[in-house]
Write an enzyme that holds these catalytic residues in place. Sequence first.
Site, mmCIF file in Angstrom:
data_model
loop_
_atom_site.group_PDB
_atom_site.id
_atom_site.type_symbol
_atom_site.label_atom_id
_atom_site.label_comp_id
_atom_site.label_asym_id
_atom_site.label_seq_id
_atom_site.Cartn_x
_atom_site.Cartn_y
_atom_site.Cartn_z
ATOM 1 N N GLY A 85 2.104 2.532 -2.982
ATOM 2 C CA GLY A 85 2.146 3.075 -4.343
ATOM 3 C C GLY A 85 2.897 2.182 -5.312
ATOM 4 N N LYS A 92 0.805 -1.232 0.000
ATOM 5 C CA LYS A 92 0.000 0.000 0.000
ATOM 6 C C LYS A 92 0.834 1.276 0.000
ATOM 7 C CE LYS A 92 -3.370 -1.159 -0.584
ATOM 8 N NZ LYS A 92 -3.656 -1.836 -1.901
ATOM 9 N N ARG A 137 6.182 5.150 1.572
ATOM 10 C CA ARG A 137 5.112 6.144 1.749
ATOM 11 C C ARG A 137 4.958 6.426 3.234
ATOM 12 N NH1 ARG A 137 -1.226 4.854 0.091
ATOM 13 N NH2 ARG A 137 -1.928 7.015 -0.026
ATOM 14 N N HIS A 174 7.268 -7.570 -2.369
ATOM 15 C CA HIS A 174 6.996 -6.666 -1.237
ATOM 16 C C HIS A 174 7.936 -7.046 -0.100
ATOM 17 C CE1 HIS A 174 3.620 -4.275 -2.481
ATOM 18 N NE2 HIS A 174 2.825 -5.284 -2.710
ATOM 19 N N ARG A 221 -8.256 3.485 -4.220
ATOM 20 C CA ARG A 221 -9.146 4.010 -3.184
ATOM 21 C C ARG A 221 -9.165 5.531 -3.263
ATOM 22 N NH1 ARG A 221 -9.096 5.233 2.414
ATOM 23 N NH2 ARG A 221 -6.858 5.563 2.170
ATOM 24 N N TRP A 239 1.298 1.946 -8.837
ATOM 25 C CA TRP A 239 1.599 3.187 -9.564
ATOM 26 C C TRP A 239 3.036 3.131 -10.095
ATOM 27 C CZ3 TRP A 239 1.723 8.586 -6.694
ATOM 28 C CH2 TRP A 239 1.698 9.607 -7.641
HETATM 29 P P1 A3P Z 1 -4.973 4.591 -0.967
HETATM 30 O O1 A3P Z 1 -5.567 3.329 -0.408
HETATM 31 O O2 A3P Z 1 -4.524 5.546 0.098
HETATM 32 O O3 A3P Z 1 -5.874 5.245 -1.960
HETATM 33 P P2 A3P Z 1 -0.047 -0.429 -3.664
HETATM 34 O O4 A3P Z 1 -0.169 -0.381 -5.135
HETATM 35 O O5 A3P Z 1 1.393 -0.506 -3.202
HETATM 36 O O6 A3P Z 1 -0.900 -1.485 -3.080
HETATM 37 O O7 A3P Z 1 -0.540 0.994 -3.086
HETATM 38 C C1 A3P Z 1 -1.904 1.323 -3.179
HETATM 39 C C2 A3P Z 1 -2.092 2.802 -2.870
HETATM 40 O O8 A3P Z 1 -1.551 3.587 -3.954
HETATM 41 C C3 A3P Z 1 -3.567 3.142 -2.763
HETATM 42 O O9 A3P Z 1 -3.637 4.188 -1.783
HETATM 43 C C4 A3P Z 1 -3.849 3.637 -4.179
HETATM 44 O O10 A3P Z 1 -5.007 4.420 -4.287
HETATM 45 C C5 A3P Z 1 -2.579 4.440 -4.448
HETATM 46 N N1 A3P Z 1 -2.379 4.716 -5.881
HETATM 47 C C6 A3P Z 1 -2.429 3.843 -6.895
HETATM 48 N N2 A3P Z 1 -2.242 4.459 -8.073
HETATM 49 C C7 A3P Z 1 -2.072 5.766 -7.805
HETATM 50 C C8 A3P Z 1 -1.860 6.930 -8.614
HETATM 51 N N3 A3P Z 1 -1.791 6.852 -9.936
HETATM 52 N N4 A3P Z 1 -1.731 8.111 -7.984
HETATM 53 C C9 A3P Z 1 -1.794 8.209 -6.627
HETATM 54 N N5 A3P Z 1 -2.008 7.146 -5.819
HETATM 55 C C10 A3P Z 1 -2.153 5.934 -6.394
#
Ligand code: A3P
Length: 309
Positions: A72, A70, A150, A127, A272, A75
């Site tokens: 990013g 979680k 993060r 991870h 989310r 992304w």
């Molecule tokens: P939130 O739950 O706070 O929205 P991971 O991919 O490591 O599981 O991380 C997930 C988090 O990254 C989620 O956070 C998700 O919404 C956020 N995320 C994914 N893509 C994103 C983007 N393009 N820009 C900003 N946040 C992003």
Amino acid sequence: MSPAAEPAIGEYRDEIHAEDPKGIEIGEHGYKYRMLDGVVMPPYIPPARYALSRTLATRPGDICYTSFPKSGSTWLAYLILLIVHRGEPPEDATLRSCLHWVASSWTYPRSREDLEAWPSPRILKSHMPYGMAVGGVPADNPCKYVYIARNPKDVAVSYFHFESEKSWSGNYRGPWEHWLQMFLEGRVQRGDWFDHVLSWWRHRDAPNLHFLRYEDLRRRFEPTLLGLADFLGYVLDEPTLARIRERSTFQAMTADPFSNMHEIKEFNQFFRKGTVGSWKDRFTVAQSEAFDAVYARRMEGSGLAFEFE
Ligand code: A3P
């Protein structure tokens, strides 16, 4: 293998769990996990699969990206893919099908032979903390590693939503305050956040490691992206940069079937909020203060800081 030919994720998970059901523990509030090398890990990493990930022979073209959950990582994965493909995602694929999550088995290929046959540049997800990285000791590997971190308050909240609202691997069904306690005590899957992040941060000057922060991508996208591309050996011209910027926004990734992971029905909307500071909707003042005290103690002298607002 095309994504259409892959088994449904639920069937896949059942198969993986069946490989070594003995190792799966059920903790408080139904939280499932298994222990690997003394660290709390998801049930879907049987020891044999973990051993494969540790002994995989990496190649100079490989890109291993890593994070605490979680933070990013999806992304980051998309950004790496877009950099490598000059801003255009591959056709007839999904983001998941372009990555290889070696330890966890969620993606193909599954065998060492298939992984070795996969053409470069292979993008390998994990991870894991530094001491459990794909390929063994990162400093001894010819591949490149990218780590994204993060701020831990947003991580704790994002992870709580993920594990408590989705029928994923942990299936935590308890309250937030208990989750927060487990998070601070290193009892959530992937272990202790501080140990995880600092294990990579200590090696930030290694030539084959690039350390990123989610908040930098959010607040200073262009220089952060260019720094990542430079590390990976790519020069982005202005049109490519513009394409990547446009395709990788939170809104664009949520709307695009390539990146939104709708094929995994258990995710039930993977994305989310995608913001900095959503922890404020969940932490009480007392929880925030207690967290800050632990944070100050554990991060002291590390030289690593995060934006929380
Ligand atoms: P939130 O739950 O706070 O929205 P991971 O991919 O490591 O599981 O991380 C997930 C988090 O990254 C989620 O956070 C998700 O919404 C956020 N995320 C994914 N893509 C994103 C983007 N393009 N820009 C900003 N946040 C992003």
